[in-house]
Motif scaffolding. Structure first.
Motif, PDB file in Angstrom:
ATOM      1  N   TRP A   1       0.865  -2.490 -17.018  1.00 63.57           N
ATOM      2  CA  TRP A   1      -0.344  -2.325 -17.827  1.00 63.57           C
ATOM      3  C   TRP A   1      -0.161  -3.058 -19.149  1.00 63.57           C
ATOM      4  O   TRP A   1       0.884  -2.933 -19.793  1.00 63.57           O
ATOM      5  N   GLN A   2      -1.190  -3.797 -19.517  1.00 57.63           N
ATOM      6  CA  GLN A   2      -1.213  -4.466 -20.824  1.00 57.63           C
ATOM      7  C   GLN A   2      -1.977  -3.561 -21.785  1.00 57.63           C
ATOM      8  O   GLN A   2      -3.125  -3.203 -21.516  1.00 57.63           O
ATOM      9  N   VAL A   3      -1.346  -3.184 -22.877  1.00 60.89           N
ATOM     10  CA  VAL A   3      -2.013  -2.362 -23.891  1.00 60.89           C
ATOM     11  C   VAL A   3      -2.145  -3.211 -25.150  1.00 60.89           C
ATOM     12  O   VAL A   3      -1.140  -3.638 -25.731  1.00 60.89           O
ATOM     13  N   LYS A   4      -3.381  -3.481 -25.560  1.00 59.16           N
ATOM     14  CA  LYS A   4      -3.602  -4.278 -26.768  1.00 59.16           C
ATOM     15  C   LYS A   4      -3.541  -3.341 -27.968  1.00 59.16           C
ATOM     16  O   LYS A   4      -4.472  -2.580 -28.214  1.00 59.16           O
ATOM     17  N   VAL A   5      -2.443  -3.405 -28.684  1.00 58.61           N
ATOM     18  CA  VAL A   5      -2.231  -2.514 -29.822  1.00 58.61           C
ATOM     19  C   VAL A   5      -2.736  -3.239 -31.075  1.00 58.61           C
ATOM     20  O   VAL A   5      -2.253  -4.326 -31.393  1.00 58.61           O
ATOM     21  N   PRO A   6      -3.727  -2.659 -31.765  1.00 57.33           N
ATOM     22  CA  PRO A   6      -4.373  -3.390 -32.862  1.00 57.33           C
ATOM     23  C   PRO A   6      -3.426  -3.701 -34.019  1.00 57.33           C
ATOM     24  O   PRO A   6      -2.498  -2.944 -34.304  1.00 57.33           O
ATOM     25  N   LEU A   7      -3.683  -4.833 -34.685  1.00 51.92           N
ATOM     26  CA  LEU A   7      -2.915  -5.260 -35.859  1.00 51.92           C
ATOM     27  C   LEU A   7      -3.885  -5.527 -37.008  1.00 51.92           C
ATOM     28  O   LEU A   7      -4.949  -6.099 -36.784  1.00 51.92           O
ATOM     29  N   PRO A   8      -3.501  -5.162 -38.224  1.00 52.00           N
ATOM     30  CA  PRO A   8      -4.368  -5.454 -39.376  1.00 52.00           C
ATOM     31  C   PRO A   8      -4.179  -6.877 -39.893  1.00 52.00           C
ATOM     32  O   PRO A   8      -4.160  -7.111 -41.096  1.00 52.00           O
ATOM     33  N   PHE A   9      -3.992  -7.846 -39.004  1.00 47.49           N
ATOM     34  CA  PHE A   9      -3.818  -9.260 -39.378  1.00 47.49           C
ATOM     35  C   PHE A   9      -4.757 -10.107 -38.533  1.00 47.49           C
ATOM     36  O   PHE A   9      -5.282  -9.641 -37.528  1.00 47.49           O
ATOM     37  N   PRO A  10      -4.868 -11.399 -38.875  1.00 46.33           N
ATOM     38  CA  PRO A  10      -5.723 -12.292 -38.074  1.00 46.33           C
ATOM     39  C   PRO A  10      -5.324 -12.368 -36.595  1.00 46.33           C
ATOM     40  O   PRO A  10      -6.150 -12.715 -35.759  1.00 46.33           O
ATOM     41  N   LEU A  11      -4.083 -12.034 -36.267  1.00 47.86           N
ATOM     42  CA  LEU A  11      -3.660 -12.044 -34.857  1.00 47.86           C
ATOM     43  C   LEU A  11      -4.406 -11.007 -34.017  1.00 47.86           C
ATOM     44  O   LEU A  11      -4.421 -11.088 -32.790  1.00 47.86           O
ATOM     45  N   LEU A  12      -4.945  -9.991 -34.672  1.00 50.61           N
ATOM     46  CA  LEU A  12      -5.765  -8.922 -34.081  1.00 50.61           C
ATOM     47  C   LEU A  12      -5.020  -7.893 -33.234  1.00 50.61           C
ATOM     48  O   LEU A  12      -5.237  -6.714 -33.362  1.00 50.61           O
ATOM     49  N   TRP A  13      -4.168  -8.332 -32.330  1.00 47.64           N
ATOM     50  CA  TRP A  13      -3.426  -7.334 -31.560  1.00 47.64           C
ATOM     51  C   TRP A  13      -2.095  -7.891 -31.088  1.00 47.64           C
ATOM     52  O   TRP A  13      -1.892  -9.099 -31.037  1.00 47.64           O
ATOM     53  N   VAL A  14      -1.205  -6.968 -30.746  1.00 46.93           N
ATOM     54  CA  VAL A  14       0.048  -7.314 -30.082  1.00 46.93           C
ATOM     55  C   VAL A  14      -0.026  -6.680 -28.698  1.00 46.93           C
ATOM     56  O   VAL A  14      -0.619  -5.610 -28.527  1.00 46.93           O
ATOM     57  N   ASN A  15       0.511  -7.349 -27.708  1.00 47.07           N
ATOM     58  CA  ASN A  15       0.543  -6.777 -26.367  1.00 47.07           C
ATOM     59  C   ASN A  15       1.777  -5.914 -26.192  1.00 47.07           C
ATOM     60  O   ASN A  15       2.903  -6.402 -26.300  1.00 47.07           O
ATOM     61  N   ALA A  16       1.541  -4.631 -25.919  1.00 47.36           N
ATOM     62  CA  ALA A  16       2.611  -3.803 -25.387  1.00 47.36           C
ATOM     63  C   ALA A  16       2.413  -3.810 -23.876  1.00 47.36           C
ATOM     64  O   ALA A  16       1.289  -3.973 -23.395  1.00 47.36           O
ATOM     65  N   TYR A  17       3.498  -3.690 -23.141  1.00 53.48           N
ATOM     66  CA  TYR A  17       3.385  -3.574 -21.690  1.00 53.48           C
ATOM     67  C   TYR A  17       4.012  -2.257 -21.254  1.00 53.48           C
ATOM     68  O   TYR A  17       5.135  -1.932 -21.648  1.00 53.48           O
ATOM     69  N   VAL A  18       3.235  -1.519 -20.469  1.00 55.82           N
ATOM     70  CA  VAL A  18       3.724  -0.277 -19.883  1.00 55.82           C
ATOM     71  C   VAL A  18       4.040  -0.594 -18.428  1.00 55.82           C
ATOM     72  O   VAL A  18       3.173  -1.098 -17.705  1.00 55.82           O
ATOM     73  N   VAL A  19       5.274  -0.365 -18.027  1.00 57.05           N
ATOM     74  CA  VAL A  19       5.665  -0.649 -16.648  1.00 57.05           C
ATOM     75  C   VAL A  19       5.995   0.679 -15.976  1.00 57.05           C
ATOM     76  O   VAL A  19       6.919   1.386 -16.392  1.00 57.05           O
ATOM     77  N   VAL A  20       5.198   1.030 -14.965  1.00 56.35           N
ATOM     78  CA  VAL A  20       5.313   2.337 -14.322  1.00 56.35           C
ATOM     79  C   VAL A  20       6.106   2.193 -13.027  1.00 56.35           C
ATOM     80  O   VAL A  20       5.774   1.357 -12.182  1.00 56.35           O
ATOM     81  N   GLY A  21       7.148   2.986 -12.884  1.00 61.59           N
ATOM     82  CA  GLY A  21       7.942   2.968 -11.653  1.00 61.59           C
ATOM     83  C   GLY A  21       7.320   3.864 -10.593  1.00 61.59           C
ATOM     84  O   GLY A  21       6.443   4.685 -10.886  1.00 61.59           O
ATOM     85  N   SER A  22       7.795   3.736  -9.344  1.00 62.17           N
ATOM     86  CA  SER A  22       7.206   4.521  -8.255  1.00 62.17           C
ATOM     87  C   SER A  22       7.493   6.014  -8.418  1.00 62.17           C
ATOM     88  O   SER A  22       6.795   6.846  -7.858  1.00 62.17           O
ATOM     89  N   ASN A  23       8.515   6.372  -9.209  1.00 64.42           N
ATOM     90  CA  ASN A  23       8.798   7.796  -9.450  1.00 64.42           C
ATOM     91  C   ASN A  23       8.020   8.345 -10.650  1.00 64.42           C
ATOM     92  O   ASN A  23       8.213   9.491 -11.042  1.00 64.42           O
ATOM     93  N   GLY A  24       7.153   7.513 -11.251  1.00 64.33           N
ATOM     94  CA  GLY A  24       6.348   7.980 -12.382  1.00 64.33           C
ATOM     95  C   GLY A  24       6.994   7.766 -13.739  1.00 64.33           C
ATOM     96  O   GLY A  24       6.365   7.996 -14.772  1.00 64.33           O
ATOM     97  N   ASP A  25       8.251   7.309 -13.753  1.00 64.48           N
ATOM     98  CA  ASP A  25       8.879   6.978 -15.040  1.00 64.48           C
ATOM     99  C   ASP A  25       8.238   5.715 -15.609  1.00 64.48           C
ATOM    100  O   ASP A  25       7.743   4.864 -14.865  1.00 64.48           O
TER     101      ASP A  25
END
Ligand SMILES: [Zn+2]
Length: 330
Positions: free
Chosen positions: A12-36
């Protein structure tokens, strides 16, 4: 704008907002088959960013306790800032980063070294012609990041270059990709042709390459060499720190190298007259920059000047502690 996007394969790509002209940073959530869940680059700490993570918990469908690891490509505040906050929420998930990134974060925001690092940055800028009168604003700007990277993580595990790192169900190789930041890591899964490339290679914008105190002495040379090393990776999907995931990785790497060649030539052409780094910065980027933009533009200009100097393309003269550069006649 869709801000939490399912990219398939548990990513999952999560666009985490930034108070700069870049606007956001991408966090990535990687979910395993066991839910971790493993999180790459959680973002900069602001209220808006915390709110985005509350939405992400719902959209992805996980609880903080399921976070197994917080993995950082590099120590810049827009990637590292929420690491300690997220660690606390997860009940102590380890934060993984390179040794160099860890030391850099410590120098920038650790209570013991922060002051000295700020002073060294201002001294470097002064040596390149940054005006005395503008120093307090820059100092304030640098100090302004502290709340956005607090609390600092307290359980940190080191990733060595070449280590295998587990993200979700897949294994990745931690590739050393320095230049944008010392100790920068990219995470490469050869079987899937998948690369989490942080800010080493970005689509649409050129990653900043800055000379800063205590960092690499010729960061642009290091950056160009590390681009050359990754250019041939058979990347099918690149997941960058800003903008959107992209496919034509090799083409993008070549375009960034060309961009730097052109910028170096342009600077060389401007330096028929001697200029300080600050003067050249204004000639290149204009005089309408915010303090935030100026910090990037000036340290980027200095990185290019040092590169040109090391290549024998410009020479340096010092007068009363201020350096100026002029193109060598060829
Ligand atoms: Zn960065």
């Amino acid at each position: 704008m869709n801000t939490i996007i399912d990219r398939g394969e548990g990513i999952w790509q999560v666009k985490v907002p930034l108070p700069f002209p870049l606007l956001w940073v991408n966090a990535y959530v990687v979910v395993g088959s066991n839910g971790d869940v493993d999180v790459i680059d959680p973002g900069l700490r602001t209220e808006a960013a915390e709110a985005r993570w509350a939405e992400a918990l719902d959209a992805v469908g996980f609880r903080w306790e399921r976070v197994r690891a917080i993995v950082l490509t590099h120590h810049h505040p827009d990637h590292y800032g929420l690491a300690g906050w997220m660690q606390a929420r997860s009940g102590g998930a380890p934060v993984f980063m390179s040794d160099v990134a860890r030391a850099s974060a410590e120098r920038l925001w650790g209570a013991a070294e922060r002051e000295r690092t700020g002073e060294a940055t201002l001294a470097l800028f002064a040596r390149h012609g940054y005006p005395e009168a503008a120093r307090p604003a820059m100092r304030e700007h640098l100090d302004g990041f502290v709340p956005m990277v607090s609390p600092q993580p307290d359980r940190i595990e080191t990733i060595r270059y070449g280590d295998r790192v587990r993200l979700g169900d897949a294994e990745y190789e931690a590739i050393h990709t320095p230049g944008h930041a010392g100790g920068h890591l990219s995470f490469w899964n050869e079987a899937e042709g998948r690369l989490f490339c942080g800010d080493h290679v970005l689509p649409g914008i050129t990653p900043n390459v800055s000379l800063l105190p205590f960092g690499d002495e010729d960061p642009l040379a290091i950056y160009l060499a590390s681009l050359e090393e990754v250019e041939r990776l058979p990347v099918a999907a690149a997941f960058p720190g800003h903008r959107e995931p992209f496919a034509h990785y090799g083409d993008r790497v070549r375009a960034i190298r060309t961009h730097h060649d052109e910028r170096l030539r342009k600077m060389e052409a401007l330096l028929i007259e001697p200029m300080t780094g600050y003067e050249l910065c204004r000639a290149m980027f204009g005089d309408k920059l915010s303090v935030h933009q100026l910090r990037f533009a000036l340290s980027e200009t200095i990185a290019h000047l040092v590169y040109l100097e090391n290549q024998g393309r410009v020479s340096r003269a010092e007068e009363r502690g201020v350096a100026s550069f002029v193109a060598r006649r060829r």
